[in-house]
Design a protein around this motif. Structure first.
Motif, PDB file in Angstrom:
ATOM      1  N   UNK A  27       9.776  28.103 -23.599  1.00 49.41           N
ATOM      2  CA  UNK A  27       8.753  27.180 -23.423  1.00 49.41           C
ATOM      3  C   UNK A  27       9.370  25.758 -24.126  1.00 49.41           C
ATOM      4  N   UNK A  28       8.502  24.725 -23.635  1.00 50.19           N
ATOM      5  CA  UNK A  28       8.934  23.357 -23.996  1.00 50.19           C
ATOM      6  C   UNK A  28       7.741  22.745 -24.847  1.00 50.19           C
ATOM      7  N   UNK A  29       7.811  22.318 -26.099  1.00 48.70           N
ATOM      8  CA  UNK A  29       7.118  21.236 -26.552  1.00 48.70           C
ATOM      9  C   UNK A  29       7.240  19.965 -26.434  1.00 48.70           C
ATOM     10  N   UNK A  30       6.610  19.300 -25.454  1.00 47.34           N
ATOM     11  CA  UNK A  30       7.001  17.967 -25.165  1.00 47.34           C
ATOM     12  C   UNK A  30       6.761  16.722 -26.121  1.00 47.34           C
ATOM     13  N   UNK A  31       5.953  17.059 -27.164  1.00 48.41           N
ATOM     14  CA  UNK A  31       5.492  16.068 -28.149  1.00 48.41           C
ATOM     15  C   UNK A  31       5.308  17.037 -29.440  1.00 48.41           C
ATOM     16  N   UNK A  32       6.393  17.130 -30.031  1.00 44.13           N
ATOM     17  CA  UNK A  32       6.303  18.150 -31.293  1.00 44.13           C
ATOM     18  C   UNK A  32       5.581  17.771 -32.346  1.00 44.13           C
ATOM     19  N   UNK A  33       5.587  16.570 -32.730  1.00 42.47           N
ATOM     20  CA  UNK A  33       4.868  15.859 -33.781  1.00 42.47           C
ATOM     21  C   UNK A  33       5.082  16.738 -35.132  1.00 42.47           C
ATOM     22  N   UNK A  34       4.114  17.291 -35.595  1.00 46.88           N
ATOM     23  CA  UNK A  34       4.462  18.089 -36.922  1.00 46.88           C
ATOM     24  C   UNK A  34       4.898  19.304 -36.864  1.00 46.88           C
ATOM     25  N   UNK A  35       5.052  19.694 -35.641  1.00 47.41           N
ATOM     26  CA  UNK A  35       5.574  20.883 -35.475  1.00 47.41           C
ATOM     27  C   UNK A  35       4.857  22.294 -35.261  1.00 47.41           C
ATOM     28  N   UNK A  36       3.378  21.920 -35.544  1.00 46.15           N
ATOM     29  CA  UNK A  36       2.519  23.094 -35.292  1.00 46.15           C
ATOM     30  C   UNK A  36       2.485  23.982 -34.021  1.00 46.15           C
ATOM     31  N   UNK A 112       1.806  19.302 -24.260  1.00 39.64           N
ATOM     32  CA  UNK A 112       1.716  17.812 -24.466  1.00 39.64           C
ATOM     33  C   UNK A 112       0.352  17.664 -25.509  1.00 39.64           C
ATOM     34  N   UNK A 113       0.560  17.439 -26.723  1.00 38.97           N
ATOM     35  CA  UNK A 113      -0.232  16.996 -27.735  1.00 38.97           C
ATOM     36  C   UNK A 113      -0.370  15.507 -27.656  1.00 38.97           C
ATOM     37  N   UNK A 114      -1.001  14.792 -26.933  1.00 34.40           N
ATOM     38  CA  UNK A 114      -0.950  13.249 -26.957  1.00 34.40           C
ATOM     39  C   UNK A 114      -1.435  12.577 -27.989  1.00 34.40           C
ATOM     40  N   UNK A 115      -1.507  11.033 -27.791  1.00 37.72           N
ATOM     41  CA  UNK A 115      -1.948  10.460 -28.995  1.00 37.72           C
ATOM     42  C   UNK A 115      -0.740   9.816 -29.799  1.00 37.72           C
ATOM     43  N   UNK A 116      -1.206   9.986 -31.184  1.00 38.47           N
ATOM     44  CA  UNK A 116      -0.100   9.477 -32.212  1.00 38.47           C
ATOM     45  C   UNK A 116       0.215  10.466 -33.126  1.00 38.47           C
ATOM     46  N   UNK A 117       1.271  10.428 -33.763  1.00 36.74           N
ATOM     47  CA  UNK A 117       1.831  11.574 -34.628  1.00 36.74           C
ATOM     48  C   UNK A 117       0.488  11.463 -35.951  1.00 36.74           C
ATOM     49  N   UNK A 118       0.080  12.772 -36.332  1.00 43.75           N
ATOM     50  CA  UNK A 118      -0.862  12.739 -37.397  1.00 43.75           C
ATOM     51  C   UNK A 118      -0.050  12.259 -38.506  1.00 43.75           C
ATOM     52  N   UNK A 119      -0.649  11.228 -39.285  1.00 43.72           N
ATOM     53  CA  UNK A 119      -0.166  10.745 -40.507  1.00 43.72           C
ATOM     54  C   UNK A 119       0.950   9.532 -40.286  1.00 43.72           C
ATOM     55  N   UNK A 120       1.178   9.286 -39.180  1.00 44.91           N
ATOM     56  CA  UNK A 120       2.078   8.382 -38.817  1.00 44.91           C
ATOM     57  C   UNK A 120       1.483   7.038 -38.277  1.00 44.91           C
ATOM     58  N   UNK A 121       2.183   6.258 -37.603  1.00 43.41           N
ATOM     59  CA  UNK A 121       1.922   4.854 -37.012  1.00 43.41           C
ATOM     60  C   UNK A 121       1.077   5.100 -36.031  1.00 43.41           C
TER      61      UNK A 121
END
Length: 201
Positions: A27-36, A112-121
């Motif tokens: 599987x691929x997480x294309x937007x891993x963000x904080x990893x959840x 894909x979990x789009x938008x911006x990084x939670x807690x980020x810029x």
């Protein structure tokens, strides 16, 4: 409005996605963000599975690595870069892992979990044109019987444009090759996340 709606939306998205995965899958997480989401994919595919996790921001990669390490997950490889190169990353990853049977198989799920990084810029958000390119690539490499999952955030200007573009794109997909499903929350006063699933026949 339910204050837990965002968490519930992502949870619903990943519950459906997880149902497409089995032990040993890729599987691929294309937007891993904080990893959840990465953690969910890694747990669903087990020790014999393989996960490729991508994010444009170093802080996201660092956070994701930390979360998976804390959960003793070792089946994930991280790439810091843009998901517009998704297909290139995947093909190179396959070559690097050619001795691992799971890693040579087409991914059963791409998230894909789009938008911006939670807690980020918040200025660092996914861009509509880039997302569309990445989704097109995802549909070309996902395995038959696999799923591409997108969590959409129409509550900000770029997110709304991204949502509209992706829904129009999904509507134009061949029904002989793909199934699509979209979940939104039209009765909410604010713009909570929405979900778009595309499965490949």
């Amino acid at each position: 409005m339910n204050e837990n709606l965002l968490t519930q939306t992502v949870s619903v998205a990943m519950t459906i996605t997880r149902s497409y995965l089995r032990e040993g899958d890729t599987a691929i997480d294309a937007t891993c963000g904080n990893g959840n989401d990465t953690l969910t994919l890694a747990q669903a595919t087990g020790m014999s599975g393989r996960i490729l996790a991508i994010d444009l921001q170093e802080e996201a990669i660092h956070a994701s690595r930390g979360l998976l390490s804390a959960n003793q997950i070792e089946n994930t490889e991280f790439i810091c870069g843009s998901f517009v190169n998704l297909e290139t990353y995947w093909r190179a990853w396959k070559e690097r892992n050619e001795q691992n049977v799971a890693a040579t198989l087409a991914p059963k799920a791409i998230v894909f979990n789009l938008g911006y990084l939670p807690g980020g810029d918040k200025k660092m958000t996914t861009k509509t044109e880039d997302t569309l390119i990445a989704v097109q690539q995802a549909l070309s490499i996902v395995a038959p019987g696999g799923i591409v999952t997108l969590v959409l955030y129409p509550g900000h200007e770029e997110g709304a444009r991204e949502k509209d573009t992706l829904l129009k794109f999904a509507e134009q997909l061949s029904t002989s090759r793909f199934h699509t499903a979209h979940v939104d929350f039209p009765n909410q006063k604010k713009n909570p996340p929405e979900i778009l699933w595309i499965t490949k026949k």
